[in-house]
Design an enzyme around this catalytic site. Structure first.
Site, PDB file in Angstrom:
ATOM      1  N   CYS A 123     -25.576 -26.525 -10.761  1.00 18.73           N
ATOM      2  CA  CYS A 123     -24.661 -27.572 -11.237  1.00 18.73           C
ATOM      3  C   CYS A 123     -24.735 -28.798 -10.319  1.00 18.73           C
ATOM      4  O   CYS A 123     -24.851 -29.932 -10.780  1.00 18.73           O
ATOM      5  CB  CYS A 123     -23.245 -26.998 -11.295  1.00 18.73           C
ATOM      6  SG  CYS A 123     -22.034 -28.114 -12.013  1.00 18.73           S
ATOM      7  N   CYS A 124     -24.706 -28.566  -8.997  1.00 20.25           N
ATOM      8  CA  CYS A 124     -24.810 -29.686  -8.043  1.00 20.25           C
ATOM      9  C   CYS A 124     -26.176 -30.359  -8.148  1.00 20.25           C
ATOM     10  O   CYS A 124     -26.289 -31.574  -7.987  1.00 20.25           O
ATOM     11  CB  CYS A 124     -24.604 -29.196  -6.609  1.00 20.25           C
ATOM     12  SG  CYS A 124     -22.880 -29.021  -6.127  1.00 20.25           S
ATOM     13  N   CYS A 206     -15.518 -32.404  -6.605  1.00 21.37           N
ATOM     14  CA  CYS A 206     -15.228 -32.219  -8.023  1.00 21.37           C
ATOM     15  C   CYS A 206     -13.990 -31.337  -8.187  1.00 21.37           C
ATOM     16  O   CYS A 206     -13.774 -30.400  -7.410  1.00 21.37           O
ATOM     17  CB  CYS A 206     -16.397 -31.537  -8.715  1.00 21.37           C
ATOM     18  SG  CYS A 206     -17.905 -32.494  -8.751  1.00 21.37           S
ATOM     19  N   CYS A 209     -14.171 -27.439  -8.138  1.00 19.08           N
ATOM     20  CA  CYS A 209     -14.681 -26.832  -6.899  1.00 19.08           C
ATOM     21  C   CYS A 209     -13.870 -27.242  -5.675  1.00 19.08           C
ATOM     22  O   CYS A 209     -14.339 -27.100  -4.543  1.00 19.08           O
ATOM     23  CB  CYS A 209     -16.140 -27.211  -6.689  1.00 19.08           C
ATOM     24  SG  CYS A 209     -17.204 -26.586  -7.983  1.00 19.08           S
ATOM     25  N   CYS A 232     -22.957 -29.649  -1.071  1.00 15.91           N
ATOM     26  CA  CYS A 232     -23.402 -29.872  -2.445  1.00 15.91           C
ATOM     27  C   CYS A 232     -24.919 -29.907  -2.546  1.00 15.91           C
ATOM     28  O   CYS A 232     -25.479 -29.757  -3.629  1.00 15.91           O
ATOM     29  CB  CYS A 232     -22.821 -31.173  -2.984  1.00 15.91           C
ATOM     30  SG  CYS A 232     -23.347 -32.621  -2.082  1.00 15.91           S
TER      31      CYS A 232
END
Ligand code: SF4
Length: 238
Positions: A123-124, A206, A209, A232
């Site tokens: 995702c990062c 985010c 998270c 990240c």
């Protein structure tokens, strides 16, 4: 174009530059960075507390400096509100918002919903690292508000660093600052800051998270907690 470049700078040159920058104040590091790289330098701004200090210093050195925010589409409303405040306070800054190649819906279609819960590194990569790579294409250096005391992985960061990941030079003017000093500066100059800092969020990323920290917890304990992740990926070597 600066003569200092990732591909040609030697370790000896970096040691020499860092030693000489260590003799001056933080603002001297910022001035050196813009004198050396000018528009070939991009500040990657997370809009955390350190960013308030750096934006203030940068705007006094180069009013139209290039600043980028990586918008994952998953930030807190308070972060987006702060960005608007900063636009008003420093209208000449060249602030750009970099978005991922794919929307959240496209990401969910390709990798399943709430990827951050199952594969936060992927995702990062999609929402932060790949966009950053695209931002840095063609630039020589980038700036970050990293501080050494933030974590063990940041303890050796120098003012000027060879960044293998983005094949660039990474400038970190705040390496020696302690959290108390960041907040003294913010209050002394009455700078805006993210409202979540007053609600036990020392480090803000985010929304899915990031959680508030409990008393006695490390300042970054609220980031990716229970996911076994501490960065990240922007600041990892590879
Ligand atoms: Fe995704 Fe979380 Fe990384 Fe944001 S911090 S890009 S939500 S994994």
């Amino acid at each position: 174009m600066s003569s200092l470049h990732y591909s040609s700078v030697t370790d000896e040159q970096l040691v020499h530059i860092n030693k000489s920058l260590a003799k001056g104040d933080t603002i001297e590091v910022v001035k050196w960075a813009y004198d050396t790289f000018s528009d070939d330098l991009i500040y990657s701004c997370s809009f955390g507390a350190e960013a308030m200090v750096l934006l203030d210093m940068i705007s006094g050195v180069k009013k139209n400096a290039r600043v980028t925010f990586l918008d994952t589409h998953l930030h807190f409303p308070e972060t987006y509100a702060l960005i608007e405040q900063i636009r008003k306070r420093y209208p000449e800054l060249h602030l750009t918002i970099k978005e991922p190649e794919i929307s959240l819906a496209q990401q969910a279609e390709a990798h399943g919903a709430e990827l951050w819960k199952r594969q936060p590194d992927l995702c990062c990569q999609i929402r932060k690292v790949d966009p950053m790579e695209s931002v840095l294409k063609g630039t020589v250096a980038w700036m970050s508000g990293l501080r050494r005391e933030q974590s063990a992985t940041r303890a050796d960061v120098q003012f000027v660093n060879r960044d293998e990941k983005f094949q660039s030079l990474k400038i970190c003017p705040l390496i020696h600052w302690r959290a108390e000093e960041v907040w003294q500066y913010i209050h002394m100059f009455e700078l805006p800051y993210n409202a979540l800092h007053d609600q036990s969020y020392p480090s803000i990323g985010c929304e899915p998270c990031t959680r508030p920290v409990k008393e006695g917890e490390d300042s970054r304990a609220g980031r990716w907690s229970q996911l076994g992740k501490t960065e990240c990926g922007l600041h990892l070597a590879k």
